[in-house]
Design a protein around this motif. Structure first.
Motif, short mmCIF file in Angstrom:
data_model
loop_
_atom_site.label_atom_id
_atom_site.label_comp_id
_atom_site.label_asym_id
_atom_site.label_seq_id
_atom_site.Cartn_x
_atom_site.Cartn_y
_atom_site.Cartn_z
N VAL A 111 0.80 -1.22 0.00
CA VAL A 111 0.00 0.00 0.00
C VAL A 111 0.83 1.28 0.00
O VAL A 111 0.32 2.35 -0.31
CB VAL A 111 -0.96 0.04 1.22
N ASP A 112 2.10 1.18 0.37
CA ASP A 112 2.92 2.39 0.40
C ASP A 112 4.39 2.00 0.24
O ASP A 112 4.75 0.83 0.17
CB ASP A 112 2.69 3.22 1.67
N GLU A 113 5.22 3.02 0.15
CA GLU A 113 6.64 2.80 -0.13
C GLU A 113 7.33 2.01 0.98
O GLU A 113 8.18 1.17 0.73
CB GLU A 113 7.34 4.15 -0.34
N GLY A 114 6.95 2.28 2.24
CA GLY A 114 7.55 1.57 3.35
C GLY A 114 7.26 0.08 3.30
O GLY A 114 8.15 -0.75 3.49
N VAL A 115 6.02 -0.27 3.02
CA VAL A 115 5.65 -1.68 2.90
C VAL A 115 6.35 -2.30 1.68
O VAL A 115 6.84 -3.43 1.74
CB VAL A 115 4.13 -1.84 2.79
N ALA A 116 6.40 -1.56 0.60
CA ALA A 116 7.03 -2.08 -0.63
C ALA A 116 8.47 -2.48 -0.38
O ALA A 116 8.92 -3.55 -0.81
CB ALA A 116 6.96 -1.03 -1.74
N ALA A 123 10.42 -5.09 -2.84
CA ALA A 123 10.38 -4.29 -4.06
C ALA A 123 11.55 -3.32 -4.01
O ALA A 123 11.49 -2.29 -3.36
CB ALA A 123 9.06 -3.54 -4.17
N GLU A 124 12.65 -3.66 -4.72
CA GLU A 124 13.88 -2.89 -4.58
C GLU A 124 14.00 -1.74 -5.57
O GLU A 124 14.86 -0.87 -5.41
CB GLU A 124 15.08 -3.83 -4.70
N THR A 125 13.16 -1.75 -6.61
CA THR A 125 13.11 -0.60 -7.50
C THR A 125 11.86 0.19 -7.17
O THR A 125 10.74 -0.30 -7.35
CB THR A 125 13.08 -1.05 -8.98
N HIS A 182 2.03 -6.49 -15.55
CA HIS A 182 1.40 -6.93 -14.29
C HIS A 182 2.42 -7.05 -13.16
O HIS A 182 2.04 -7.18 -11.99
CB HIS A 182 0.62 -8.23 -14.47
N ALA A 183 3.73 -7.00 -13.49
CA ALA A 183 4.76 -7.01 -12.45
C ALA A 183 5.00 -5.62 -11.87
O ALA A 183 5.66 -5.48 -10.84
CB ALA A 183 6.07 -7.56 -13.01
N VAL A 184 4.47 -4.60 -12.52
CA VAL A 184 4.67 -3.21 -12.08
C VAL A 184 3.51 -2.80 -11.19
O VAL A 184 2.35 -2.81 -11.60
CB VAL A 184 4.75 -2.27 -13.29
N HIS A 185 3.83 -2.45 -9.95
CA HIS A 185 2.80 -1.96 -9.03
C HIS A 185 2.90 -0.45 -8.98
O HIS A 185 3.97 0.11 -8.77
CB HIS A 185 3.00 -2.55 -7.64
N LEU A 186 1.77 0.21 -9.20
CA LEU A 186 1.72 1.68 -9.19
C LEU A 186 0.96 2.15 -7.97
O LEU A 186 -0.13 1.64 -7.66
CB LEU A 186 1.03 2.19 -10.47
N MET A 187 1.52 3.12 -7.25
CA MET A 187 0.86 3.67 -6.07
C MET A 187 1.01 5.18 -6.05
O MET A 187 1.89 5.74 -6.74
CB MET A 187 1.46 3.07 -4.80
N ALA A 188 0.16 5.83 -5.31
CA ALA A 188 0.23 7.28 -5.20
C ALA A 188 1.56 7.70 -4.60
O ALA A 188 2.01 7.11 -3.61
CB ALA A 188 -0.92 7.80 -4.36
N ARG A 189 2.20 8.70 -5.17
CA ARG A 189 3.45 9.19 -4.63
C ARG A 189 3.20 9.83 -3.26
O ARG A 189 2.24 10.58 -3.09
CB ARG A 189 4.07 10.22 -5.56
#
Length: 371
Positions: free
Chosen positions: A227-232, A237-239, A352-359
């Motif tokens: 859900v967010d960069e911290g969880v990623a 998720a290294e990129t 489908h490997a790319v996850h997009l989330m709000a900045r």
């Protein structure tokens, strides 16, 4: 049916400072809930509250849907707790396994059967009469597992039980624990900082950062859609790179990152300013002049290899594509392609490997956002 174990509006404070806040968390009958987070995130505090060893400053713990307060000791006897240190007594292996079930009033004849069954199940029956002080670290953890399962608890709570072991021993014990949990259907909370362990054992996963549960859900879903960069970053998720959505059509969003346009799966409410999140194992590498094979990969970027790090049978390859991109490939592939630092490389990956989330996304969520 009510959850086996629940937290509601729980707050824990240490020396006046809030260290844990959990609006809602449920552990369902028969599931394994893995709790992951960095050191100091509040994982152990959360487990201590669930184990009824730490009474929160506010909120409540429920067992089978009923409040626990005032019944802590009786409920605790229906649980088993295993810590990182096996904490074995200066007695024989068999006597260590017997201690808990003796204290819980299990008849002597049944104690003997349980001890034998679980020592055998964790492959330490041959050590039954040996002093617990004369066995290896891996054997001590096996004895600790046997002791916990011999209690036949309704809930098993594990606090990074294998963190101090070497990798081969840890992997073997994880396999054996997974087998025992599958056989018993025991409701389990497994705390770890190792995402591989969470993937191996967890039916669901809760991610905790800074004393807040940031995401709860089915393990595959949390790892695929943080859900967010911290969880990623915690789920591998290294990129993670900022971009701007420039188009959306047919369920695909196109995002401009520097000179590149990257396609990912669109979702409702996706804003213009986004983060592109990608796991290194989802990136395929090939020589720039290689013929592109038939593939569903929509994304192909060119860049320069800046670093290669060997990780056993795998290699992490860092690529400068105008932004840092990481790929994880086998050592065999690395050798077959003859890759080296400074070489040009093409990287491909599926939409489908790319996850997009709000900045700038940073939310704290409870069970209402779980799956």
């Amino acid at each position: 049916m009510a959850p086996k174990l629940s937290l509601r509006d729980v707050v824990v404070r240490r020396r006046g400072a809030e260290v844990l806040r959990v609006p809602s968390l449920d552990v369902h009958e028969g599931e394994v809930l893995a709790v992951i987070g960095p050191n100091g995130a509040g994982k152990t505090t959360l487990l201590q509250v669930l184990a009824l060893l730490d009474r929160p400053a506010q909120g409540e713990v429920l067992f089978d849907g009923a409040r626990v307060r005032g019944r802590e000791l009786s409920i605790r006897r229906r649980m088993a707790l295993m810590m990182q240190d096996p904490l074995l007594l200066r007695r024989s292996v068999a006597e260590n396994v017997a201690t808990g079930i003796r204290m819980r009033g299990v008849p002597r004849s049944e104690r003997k059967a349980r001890i034998g069954r679980w020592l055998a199940r964790f492959d330490v029956a041959h050590l039954a009469e040996r002093s617990a002080r004369k066995i290896s670290g891996g054997e001590a953890h096996r004895v600790s597992l046997a002791r916990a399962f011999a209690l036949e608890p309704e809930v098993l709570l594990l606090d990074e039980p294998f963190a101090a072991l070497d990798q081969p021993t840890r992997e073997t014990l994880l396999d054996e624990l997974a087998g025992a949990l599958g056989e018993t259907g025991l409701t389990t909370v497994f705390v770890t900082h190792d995402r591989g362990e969470a993937l191996r054992l967890g039916d669901r996963v809760a991610v905790i950062v800074g004393g807040r549960i940031r995401q709860v859900g089915a393990t595959a879903e949390v790892f695929a859609a943080p859900v967010d960069e911290g969880v990623a970053s915690l789920v591998g998720a290294e990129t993670i790179v900022a971009g701007k959505r420039v188009a959306s059509a047919d369920g695909i969003a196109s995002v401009r990152v520097g000179e590149h346009v990257i396609d990912g799966l669109a979702r409702d409410g996706l804003p213009e300013d986004v983060l592109v999140v990608l796991r290194p194992e989802d990136v395929t590498l090939m020589k720039p002049d290689s013929h592109r094979p038939e593939s569903s990969a929509r994304n192909r970027l060119h860049g320069t290899i800046t670093r290669i790090t060997l990780l056993g049978y795998q290699a992490r390859v860092s690529i400068d594509c105008g932004f840092p991109l990481l790929a994880l490939i086998t050592k065999q592939s690395l050798e077959e392609m003859g890759l080296a630092v400074g070489e040009e490389i093409a990287a491909t990956f599926k939409a489908h490997a790319v996850h997009l989330m709000a900045r700038g996304a940073s939310v704290s969520i409870g069970e209402q956002r779980s799956s």
